[in-house]
Write an enzyme that holds these catalytic residues in place. Structure first.
Site, PDB file in Angstrom:
ATOM      1  N   TYR A 126       0.822  -1.212   0.000  1.00 56.38           N
ATOM      2  CA  TYR A 126       0.000   0.000   0.000  1.00 56.38           C
ATOM      3  C   TYR A 126       0.856   1.261   0.000  1.00 56.38           C
ATOM      4  O   TYR A 126       0.350   2.352  -0.196  1.00 56.38           O
ATOM      5  CB  TYR A 126      -0.952  -0.002   1.201  1.00 56.38           C
ATOM      6  CG  TYR A 126      -2.268  -0.659   0.891  1.00 56.38           C
ATOM      7  CD1 TYR A 126      -3.453   0.066   0.873  1.00 56.38           C
ATOM      8  CD2 TYR A 126      -2.323  -2.006   0.583  1.00 56.38           C
ATOM      9  CE1 TYR A 126      -4.654  -0.541   0.566  1.00 56.38           C
ATOM     10  CE2 TYR A 126      -3.514  -2.623   0.280  1.00 56.38           C
ATOM     11  CZ  TYR A 126      -4.678  -1.889   0.275  1.00 56.38           C
ATOM     12  OH  TYR A 126      -5.862  -2.495  -0.030  1.00 56.38           O
ATOM     13  N   LYS A 178       3.306 -14.905   3.452  1.00 54.48           N
ATOM     14  CA  LYS A 178       3.648 -15.599   2.200  1.00 54.48           C
ATOM     15  C   LYS A 178       5.170 -15.728   2.124  1.00 54.48           C
ATOM     16  O   LYS A 178       5.793 -15.489   1.088  1.00 54.48           O
ATOM     17  CB  LYS A 178       3.088 -14.824   0.996  1.00 54.48           C
ATOM     18  CG  LYS A 178       3.155 -15.572  -0.335  1.00 54.48           C
ATOM     19  CD  LYS A 178       2.289 -16.812  -0.390  1.00 54.48           C
ATOM     20  CE  LYS A 178       2.339 -17.447  -1.771  1.00 54.48           C
ATOM     21  NZ  LYS A 178       1.602 -18.726  -1.820  1.00 54.48           N
ATOM     22  N   ASP A 212      -2.681 -18.070   1.159  1.00 55.07           N
ATOM     23  CA  ASP A 212      -3.641 -18.759   0.304  1.00 55.07           C
ATOM     24  C   ASP A 212      -4.299 -19.919   1.032  1.00 55.07           C
ATOM     25  O   ASP A 212      -5.501 -20.168   0.875  1.00 55.07           O
ATOM     26  CB  ASP A 212      -2.983 -19.219  -1.009  1.00 55.07           C
ATOM     27  CG  ASP A 212      -1.594 -19.790  -0.826  1.00 55.07           C
ATOM     28  OD1 ASP A 212      -0.845 -19.255   0.004  1.00 55.07           O
ATOM     29  OD2 ASP A 212      -1.239 -20.766  -1.511  1.00 55.07           O
ATOM     30  N   ASP A 236      -6.241  -6.647   3.892  1.00 56.51           N
ATOM     31  CA  ASP A 236      -7.328  -6.028   3.134  1.00 56.51           C
ATOM     32  C   ASP A 236      -8.199  -7.099   2.484  1.00 56.51           C
ATOM     33  O   ASP A 236      -9.431  -7.041   2.543  1.00 56.51           O
ATOM     34  CB  ASP A 236      -6.722  -5.101   2.076  1.00 56.51           C
ATOM     35  CG  ASP A 236      -7.774  -4.281   1.355  1.00 56.51           C
ATOM     36  OD1 ASP A 236      -8.868  -4.074   1.913  1.00 56.51           O
ATOM     37  OD2 ASP A 236      -7.505  -3.837   0.227  1.00 56.51           O
ATOM     38  N   ASP A 240     -12.220  -8.745   4.055  1.00 62.86           N
ATOM     39  CA  ASP A 240     -13.461  -8.772   3.280  1.00 62.86           C
ATOM     40  C   ASP A 240     -14.008 -10.197   3.194  1.00 62.86           C
ATOM     41  O   ASP A 240     -15.229 -10.411   3.235  1.00 62.86           O
ATOM     42  CB  ASP A 240     -13.225  -8.216   1.876  1.00 62.86           C
ATOM     43  CG  ASP A 240     -13.260  -6.698   1.841  1.00 62.86           C
ATOM     44  OD1 ASP A 240     -13.136  -6.077   2.921  1.00 62.86           O
ATOM     45  OD2 ASP A 240     -13.420  -6.127   0.748  1.00 62.86           O
TER      46      ASP A 240
END
Length: 341
Positions: A126, A178, A212, A236, A240
């Protein structure tokens, strides 16, 4: 202003923002919340009054109060405007984004969900440094992006997550990363996460998930998760997904916490397609106001508010259309007020 009054900035925002903010303020007034509001503009409303989606007067107000509740904001397309939400986080160093998700309306595909995602708010992709490399006649033939992660930022957000778990009686923190592929930018996060976890050994359990795999497990067995802490971009996306487990973004509050300021918000957007129709669901912002009450030490009022929301939805069965009901914004607000009084 009485000794018990707490000054706070109030930003109605855009689209459905003013409607849901009015609803939330009415419920908070009935609850006896201590906030003394300083109303300020941002988003398209900021453009209208000051030619800037984040006017200086709004920044000055938040700097003075250290506390804000804001409706959804629209960043104008074009014109070189940066995201208002990102600018706010940067301006006040709001490093921790806290997004709890709890089942409010039982009986759906996923029931009894109670997960808190804590997202690093200032680093990662970001704050990416991006540029294009031209090839032949195409000036945008190659896009290059470099994210930024610091050891200090990683430690700070993981410490916040473990402190949150201790304070709220949570049992486990999951580090999501990750590091198997992004060995530097998320490997540093995992390294600091493991170091911090050792300091809480015996008080809070810890486990790790590659992002993942975490995304898959959230829809296969979300009940295994308690507190999740992760980097900016992953947070982020996963927040959601978690909101989807409890009915969508209309049920998703967010808190942005820094050392000198805190801003509370509904995670959803400004929904201009339903603005002015009186059918918007104010619950995400109302839940954010509950987080705000707890932040200022009024856990008693936060608990009363939570009880009132649960009773309104599940005993009175007053729900807006997005929750399968027929109530409009004013009807839901009236029902909530009757419950908190």
């Amino acid at each position: 202003m009485s000794a018990s009054t707490i000054p706070a900035t109030l930003i109605p925002g855009d689209g459905i923002g003013p409607e849901i903010v009015d609803s939330v303020v009415a419920v908070l007034d009935a609850l006896g919340a201590p906030f003394l509001w300083d109303r300020q503009d941002a988003g398209m409303a900021g453009i209208a009054v000051a030619g800037d989606p984040l006017p200086q007067a709004t920044l000055d107000s938040i700097a003075k109060t250290g506390l804000a509740l804001k409706g959804p904001l629209t960043t104008p397309s074009g014109g070189g405007y940066r995201s208002v939400n990102v600018r706010l986080r940067e301006a006040f160093k709001l490093y921790a984004n806290v997004r709890p998700a709890r089942t409010l309306v039982p009986g759906g595909r996923f029931d009894k969900i109670d997960v808190v995602l804590i997202r690093e708010n200032l680093e990662g992709y970001y704050v990416a440094h991006e540029h294009f490399i031209p090839v032949g006649s195409d000036p945008h033939a190659v896009a290059v992006s470099q994210g930024v992660t610091t050891r200090e930022g990683c430690r700070r957000i993981v410490e916040y997550a473990f402190d949150y778990a201790v304070k709220h009686g949570r049992k486990k923190v999951t580090l999501v990363h990750k590091a198997n592929i992004l060995k530097a930018i998320t490997g540093l996060f995992l390294e600091e996460g493991r170091a911090v976890a050792k300091e809480y050994e015996g008080r809070v359990a810890v486990d790790e998930r590659i992002v993942d795999a975490c995304a898959m497990q959230l829809v296969m067995n979300p009940w295994q998760f308690d507190v999740i802490v992760t980097t900016n971009l992953f947070g982020d996306i996963l927040s959601d997904e978690i909101a989807g487990l409890v009915g969508g973004l209309g049920m998703a509050p967010g808190a942005n916490i820094g050392e000198t300021a805190a801003i509370f918000e509904a995670v959803h957007g400004s929904a201009p397609d339903i603005a002015g129709k009186g059918i918007a669901n104010p619950l995400a912002l109302l839940l954010a106001a509950g987080l705000m009450l707890a932040h200022v030490g009024r856990d008693d009022l936060a608990a009363r508010l939570t009880t009132a929301i649960d009773a309104t939805l599940n005993l009175d069965l007053v729900r807006t259309g997005d929750l399968g009901g027929k109530a409009n914004t004013k009807e839901l607000t009236a029902a909530l007020i009757a419950r908190v009084k």
